[in-house]
Design a protein around this motif. Structure first.
Motif, short mmCIF file in Angstrom:
data_model
loop_
_atom_site.label_atom_id
_atom_site.label_comp_id
_atom_site.label_asym_id
_atom_site.label_seq_id
_atom_site.Cartn_x
_atom_site.Cartn_y
_atom_site.Cartn_z
N HIS A 77 51.20 26.95 19.53
CA HIS A 77 50.46 25.69 19.64
C HIS A 77 51.37 24.50 20.00
CE1 HIS A 77 46.98 27.69 17.99
NE2 HIS A 77 47.65 28.04 16.89
N TRP A 78 52.62 24.76 20.39
CA TRP A 78 53.55 23.65 20.59
C TRP A 78 53.12 22.73 21.73
CZ3 TRP A 78 56.13 22.16 24.94
CH2 TRP A 78 56.21 23.07 25.99
N ALA A 79 52.37 23.25 22.70
CA ALA A 79 51.99 22.44 23.86
C ALA A 79 50.66 21.72 23.69
CB ALA A 79 51.95 23.32 25.11
N MET A 80 49.95 21.92 22.57
CA MET A 80 48.66 21.26 22.39
C MET A 80 48.85 19.74 22.40
SD MET A 80 46.22 23.40 22.40
CE MET A 80 44.88 22.37 21.78
N PRO A 81 48.04 19.03 23.17
CA PRO A 81 48.20 17.57 23.25
C PRO A 81 48.01 16.90 21.89
CG PRO A 81 46.74 18.39 24.99
CD PRO A 81 46.97 19.53 24.04
N GLU A 82 48.80 15.87 21.65
CA GLU A 82 48.70 15.10 20.42
C GLU A 82 48.61 13.63 20.80
OE1 GLU A 82 52.00 16.08 17.93
OE2 GLU A 82 51.51 18.23 17.84
N TYR A 83 47.37 13.16 20.98
CA TYR A 83 47.17 11.79 21.46
C TYR A 83 46.57 10.88 20.39
CZ TYR A 83 43.17 14.69 22.81
OH TYR A 83 42.17 15.63 22.84
N ASP A 114 47.52 26.35 29.41
CA ASP A 114 46.67 26.94 28.36
C ASP A 114 46.23 25.85 27.38
OD1 ASP A 114 47.02 29.41 29.49
OD2 ASP A 114 48.58 30.06 28.07
N ALA A 115 47.18 25.01 26.97
CA ALA A 115 46.87 23.97 25.99
C ALA A 115 45.92 22.93 26.57
CB ALA A 115 48.17 23.30 25.53
N ILE A 116 46.15 22.54 27.82
CA ILE A 116 45.28 21.54 28.44
C ILE A 116 43.86 22.06 28.58
CG2 ILE A 116 44.83 20.30 30.60
CD1 ILE A 116 47.85 20.03 30.95
N PHE A 117 43.73 23.33 29.03
CA PHE A 117 42.39 23.91 29.21
C PHE A 117 41.65 23.98 27.87
CE2 PHE A 117 43.67 26.51 33.25
CZ PHE A 117 43.99 25.33 33.88
N LYS A 118 42.35 24.44 26.84
CA LYS A 118 41.71 24.53 25.52
C LYS A 118 41.26 23.16 25.04
CE LYS A 118 44.25 28.57 23.76
NZ LYS A 118 45.23 29.04 22.74
N ASP A 119 42.17 22.20 25.14
CA ASP A 119 41.86 20.85 24.67
C ASP A 119 40.71 20.24 25.46
OD1 ASP A 119 42.66 18.36 23.13
OD2 ASP A 119 42.85 17.65 25.19
N SER A 120 40.69 20.44 26.75
CA SER A 120 39.67 19.82 27.60
C SER A 120 38.29 20.41 27.34
CB SER A 120 40.04 19.98 29.08
OG SER A 120 41.27 19.33 29.36
N TYR A 121 38.21 21.72 27.22
CA TYR A 121 36.91 22.35 27.00
C TYR A 121 36.31 21.95 25.65
CZ TYR A 121 37.40 25.44 31.06
OH TYR A 121 37.50 25.95 32.33
N ARG A 122 37.13 21.57 24.71
CA ARG A 122 36.62 21.20 23.39
C ARG A 122 36.15 19.75 23.34
NH1 ARG A 122 41.65 24.19 20.28
NH2 ARG A 122 40.95 26.33 20.67
N ARG A 123 36.38 18.97 24.39
CA ARG A 123 35.98 17.57 24.43
C ARG A 123 34.71 17.39 25.25
NH1 ARG A 123 38.90 15.18 27.60
NH2 ARG A 123 40.72 16.49 27.96
N TRP A 124 33.87 16.48 24.82
CA TRP A 124 32.73 16.08 25.64
C TRP A 124 33.25 15.44 26.93
CZ3 TRP A 124 30.15 10.76 25.32
CH2 TRP A 124 29.12 10.68 26.26
N GLY A 125 32.84 16.00 28.07
CA GLY A 125 33.32 15.53 29.36
C GLY A 125 34.66 16.10 29.76
N GLY A 126 35.20 17.01 28.96
CA GLY A 126 36.56 17.49 29.20
C GLY A 126 36.73 18.31 30.46
N ARG A 127 35.66 18.95 30.94
CA ARG A 127 35.81 19.76 32.16
C ARG A 127 36.17 18.89 33.36
NH1 ARG A 127 31.36 24.08 34.11
NH2 ARG A 127 30.33 22.34 35.14
N ARG A 128 35.83 17.61 33.30
CA ARG A 128 36.16 16.70 34.39
C ARG A 128 37.51 16.01 34.16
NH1 ARG A 128 33.59 17.00 39.26
NH2 ARG A 128 32.41 15.08 39.42
N THR A 129 38.38 16.64 33.40
CA THR A 129 39.74 16.15 33.23
C THR A 129 40.52 16.40 34.52
OG1 THR A 129 39.72 16.54 30.85
CG2 THR A 129 41.87 16.49 31.93
N LEU A 130 41.39 15.47 34.87
CA LEU A 130 42.21 15.59 36.07
C LEU A 130 43.63 15.99 35.69
CD1 LEU A 130 42.33 15.23 39.17
CD2 LEU A 130 43.01 12.85 38.75
N ILE A 131 44.20 16.97 36.41
CA ILE A 131 45.59 17.38 36.20
C ILE A 131 46.38 17.01 37.45
CG2 ILE A 131 47.16 19.29 35.71
CD1 ILE A 131 44.89 20.72 34.33
N VAL A 132 47.51 16.33 37.25
CA VAL A 132 48.31 15.81 38.35
C VAL A 132 49.70 16.43 38.30
CG1 VAL A 132 49.37 13.73 39.29
CG2 VAL A 132 47.03 13.65 38.42
N PRO A 133 50.17 17.01 39.41
CA PRO A 133 51.53 17.58 39.41
C PRO A 133 52.59 16.51 39.63
CG PRO A 133 50.49 17.94 41.54
CD PRO A 133 49.46 17.25 40.67
#
Length: 804
Positions: free
Chosen positions: A116-122, A39-58
């Motif tokens: 919001h504990w999982a929201m990325p903080e970079y 949930d946090a990754i999707f929210k963060d990515s959609y709010r960034r320019w180019g974020g839909r092309r973010t890669l998620i790796v297991p």
């Protein structure tokens, strides 16, 4: 290393650059926290320019599988954000292959019951996907663009959030209007102008089916992303992928599958995920059908039909077929089918990117160091006008390619670009800030255009990027110093101390420099000694011979007085070498039938000899014997005069009018360096590596390494130090293989452990010993080893060529 004093350059060089979105990649483990993290990754990515092309790796038990490491290498992320507990080997492998600007582990002060504990903080502010809105622009009627949003009270609707995204700010009113999914009544709501509310996803889907102009964050974050293309023959690129299910794999593969669709012809919704609870929601199914009917997905093989593929990694095929039957109850003509093969959404192959740098769209000509550039802003920023200048806030990536001042290109009039190894310590030589080396070996920096302060933002001041251009000696000295500087929260943070505080060129290195300076470049010097005819001519003039000492090591010796050769002697030797070549070719059944080849060889030999005289490899002159004292005098063409004086008794003699014959003498410095100091092996090795390089090659001659500045004796010497197509290489070079004793190999391994080269080389000219055991020691120490020697190459062959 930034220098404030501006120094002019002797010639202009080129700096090219381009802007693009910052590339992010996330590492996630399959555990009970995965859904909240997604949930946090999707929210963060959609709010960034180019974020839909973010890669998620297991990751599984701290390990990332090789196929995902390969994808990460190709994707080339700037930020690698980790939610997993990676082991040290994985961190080291990822850093070596990916080399991100930031490699962070998720840390937060929030408790796990905080939504919001999982929201990325970079700790970097990225350009917003909302900055795309001015590019989309108003309609012809002048209406503001309409954006989808959602407001949830108790539990979130993951169908909406996964596929469309949620806006995280209040609208300023004059930028866009919204329609909002609001499942429950509430007096609290976001401050959006012209808000139209819907209670269910089905109602919302029906509405946007009729209003194709309605957009969402998912669409905005995927536009104009300038991401490299990949191979699109994957099965996921054959249609709109409806991924059904709530499992870790369902959400992971839904997100990553969108990488397999060509962005140059980007569909707004190449994939959608449908939660299990929606399968029995009849109003939702009806709205979904209307949505599918309104988007005509023209995929390969669709034959003009809406082409939809239903997949799941957690549900049985029968459940999927029942869902399709529900869809077709509303539109039987829809082309929908189930694919239950469950392929991983990983490219089956990667388009081979150009190994060398092909050029960025913006270019500057530079004639001073340091040089300051203001990068061109992203194209969609051009449409942002006051009062919406705030949309230009946030960072994006600037890729920078720098032409080398010392041009080692083997092609005339071709720029030689810095192709850098992925090493953190070298970055400060070029520029400061969040910088990295890209997959192409160029630099990339995270850049924000406007200066910010704590009290106000000043949009009239622009940041500049200050570039400096290091010398090769400084560049390699920094590698030997090993001074790294990571962010304190970076997974790669480690105590860094200098291995070698000082470097100096050794006596052999000075000999190599003398040879290269005489020829003008490394390449012609290598071509000269790699040619058997010229090499044997030099050895004959030096009275060269090999001896074996008491330890069984082959040593080289040259005569005290070098010989001279006349033009006719040179010519006869060249004819002899060509005849030997023809004879050897005939014995191998190859034959050689060009009747004019021998005349061509002589003409080539003559022109080559002229060039070698012009660059002082050979000195041209004539000899005469003094009748008074018997001294053998030799006069170069530079000292040519009608009357010559004897070097001993100064007796004068007029030049011979009929028996003058030109002679050629080897430059003594070159002869001593090649065979007395055994530089020939180092010269051949560096020349061979440069010849093999696809694009970029630079080096320093043999160097002495000092632990401390005040040391009088060096700690180590290293023969081969170079960068070949972005790969850092070190090695030892001996004239004879027998010279690789245990002490030499141990010191080489110690240096390799400290400086971590991409490969280690052992090279030699004379194969008088088997060095496989020494090579195995280096391999067992964990380094890629390569053995170079001239066997079966031009070095030992008389071809129909000579040095030009």
């Amino acid at each position: 290393m930034m220098h404030e004093q501006i120094e002019p350059l002797d010639r202009q060089i080129t700096v090219q650059h381009q802007v693009r979105p910052i590339r992010f990649a996330y590492i996630v483990e399959n555990n009970d926290k995965a859904d909240v993290i997604f949930d946090a990754i999707f929210k963060d990515s959609y709010r960034r320019w180019g974020g839909r092309r973010t890669l998620i790796v297991p990751a599984t038990q701290g390990i990332v599988e090789e196929q995902y490491i390969k994808w990460l290498e190709w994707y080339d992320p700037d930020v690698l954000y980790n939610y997993a507990e990676l082991n040290e080997a994985t961190v080291e492998a990822l850093n070596k292959v990916v080399f991100p600007t930031l490699f962070s582990r998720h840390h937060t002060c929030r408790k796990e019951d905080d939504q919001h504990w999982a929201m990325p903080e970079y700790k970097i502010s990225t350009a917003s996907s909302l900055s795309m809105i001015p590019l989309v622009g108003r309609s012809e009627s002048g209406n503001l663009p309409c954006i989808m949003d959602a407001y949830f009270i108790d539990e979130e609707d993951r169908f909406f959030l996964d596929n469309f995204g949620e806006i995280d700010c209040n609208n300023r009113g004059d930028l866009f209007t919204t329609i909002t999914l609001k499942p429950k009544e509430s007096n609290v709501k976001k401050q959006f102008q012209g808000e139209l509310e819907f209670r269910t996803c089905g109602e919302l889907l029906e509405h946007i089916s009729q209003k194709r102009s309605v957009m969402c964050l998912s669409q905005l974050s995927g536009k104009d992303t300038s991401i490299y293309r990949t191979s699109y023959n994957h099965t996921f690129s054959n249609g709109l992928n409806l991924i059904i299910g709530n499992s870790f794999e369902d959400r992971l593969y839904f997100w990553n599958s969108r990488h397999l669709v060509d962005e140059s012809n980007m569909l707004d919704f190449p994939a959608m995920r449908i939660p299990v609870d929606k399968l029995s929601d009849e109003p939702f199914i009806k709205g979904l059908v209307e949505f599918l009917k309104s988007w005509y997905y023209m995929f390969p093989g669709a034959q003009g039909q809406t082409h939809v593929v239903v997949r799941s990694y957690s549900l049985k095929k029968q459940v999927l077929e029942d869902f399709i039957a529900r869809l077709k109850a509303y539109a039987n003509w829809l082309h929908i089918y189930v694919d239950d093969k469950r392929p991983l959404p990983i490219p089956q192959k990667f388009d081979e990117r150009p190994y060398h740098f092909q050029g960025y769209p913006h270019s500057d000509r530079v004639n001073e160091s340091p040089f300051r550039i203001i990068p061109k802003e992203p194209k969609h920023f051009h449409y942002i006008q006051p009062p919406h200048t705030y949309l230009k806030e946030g960072s994006y990536a600037v890729d920078i390619a720098i032409e080398r001042y010392n041009n080692h290109s083997r092609t005339i009039n071709k720029p030689h670009w810095w192709q850098l190894p992925k090493r953190q310590e070298i970055l400060r030589l070029f520029l400061s800030g969040h910088t990295r080396v890209t997959h192409q070996g160029t630099l990339s920096v995270i850049y924000s255009r406007f200066k910010d302060s704590m009290l106000r933002r000043d949009y009239s001041q622009e940041h500049v990027i200050q570039l400096t251009f290091p010398e090769d000696k400084t560049f390699f000295a920094i590698i030997f110093r090993n001074e790294k500087s990571y962010d304190k929260n970076d997974l790669r943070t480690e105590e860094s101390y200098p291995y070698y505080s000082d470097t100096a060129t050794s006596s052999k290195g000075r000999g190599l420099q003398a040879i290269v300076h005489t020829f003008g470049e490394l390449s012609p010097a290598y071509e000269f000694i790699d040619n058997r005819f010229w090499r044997e001519a030099v050895e004959d003039m030096l009275a060269f011979k090999k001896t074996v000492n008491a330890d069984g090591v082959t040593e080289t010796q040259i005569g005290e007085h070098p010989k001279t050769k006349t033009y006719e002697e040179f010519k006869q030797q060249r004819n002899k070498s060509f005849n030997a070549f023809k004879k050897a070719a005939a014995q191998q059944g190859q034959g050689f039938h060009d009747k004019g080849a021998q005349q061509d060889i002589i003409r080539d030999f003559e022109s080559t000899l002229k060039e070698l005289v012009a660059c002082y490899v050979f000195f041209q002159g004539y000899s005469w014997t003094c009748r008074n004292c018997g001294n053998q005098n030799w006069v170069t063409v530079h000292a040519f005069d009608l009357v010559s004086k004897c070097e001993i008794c100064e007796h004068e003699r007029q030049i011979d009018v009929k028996n003058l014959a030109w002679e050629f003498r080897l430059n003594q410095r070159i002869g001593n360096a090649l065979y007395k100091e055994s530089v020939i092996s180092e010269l051949w090795t560096l020349g061979k590596l440069q010849d093999e390089a696809r694009e970029s090659f630079y080096y320093i001659p043999q160097s002495e390494l000092y632990r401390n500045h005040e040391d009088k004796e060096c700690d180590k010497e290293i023969d081969i130090v170079c960068i070949q197509d972005g790969n850092y290489i070190i090695g030892e070079s001996k004239y004879s293989a027998s010279g690789f004793n245990d002490g030499v190999i141990e010191k080489l391994i110690d240096l390799a452990k400290e400086t971590k080269p991409d490969s280690v080389i052992l090279s030699y000219i004379n194969e008088d010993s088997d060095i496989s055991a020494q090579a195995k020691k280096i391999c067992d120490a964990g380094f890629k080893i390569r053995i170079l020697n001239p066997t079966n190459t031009r070095f030992n062959d008389y071809g129909p060529w000579s040095y030009v």
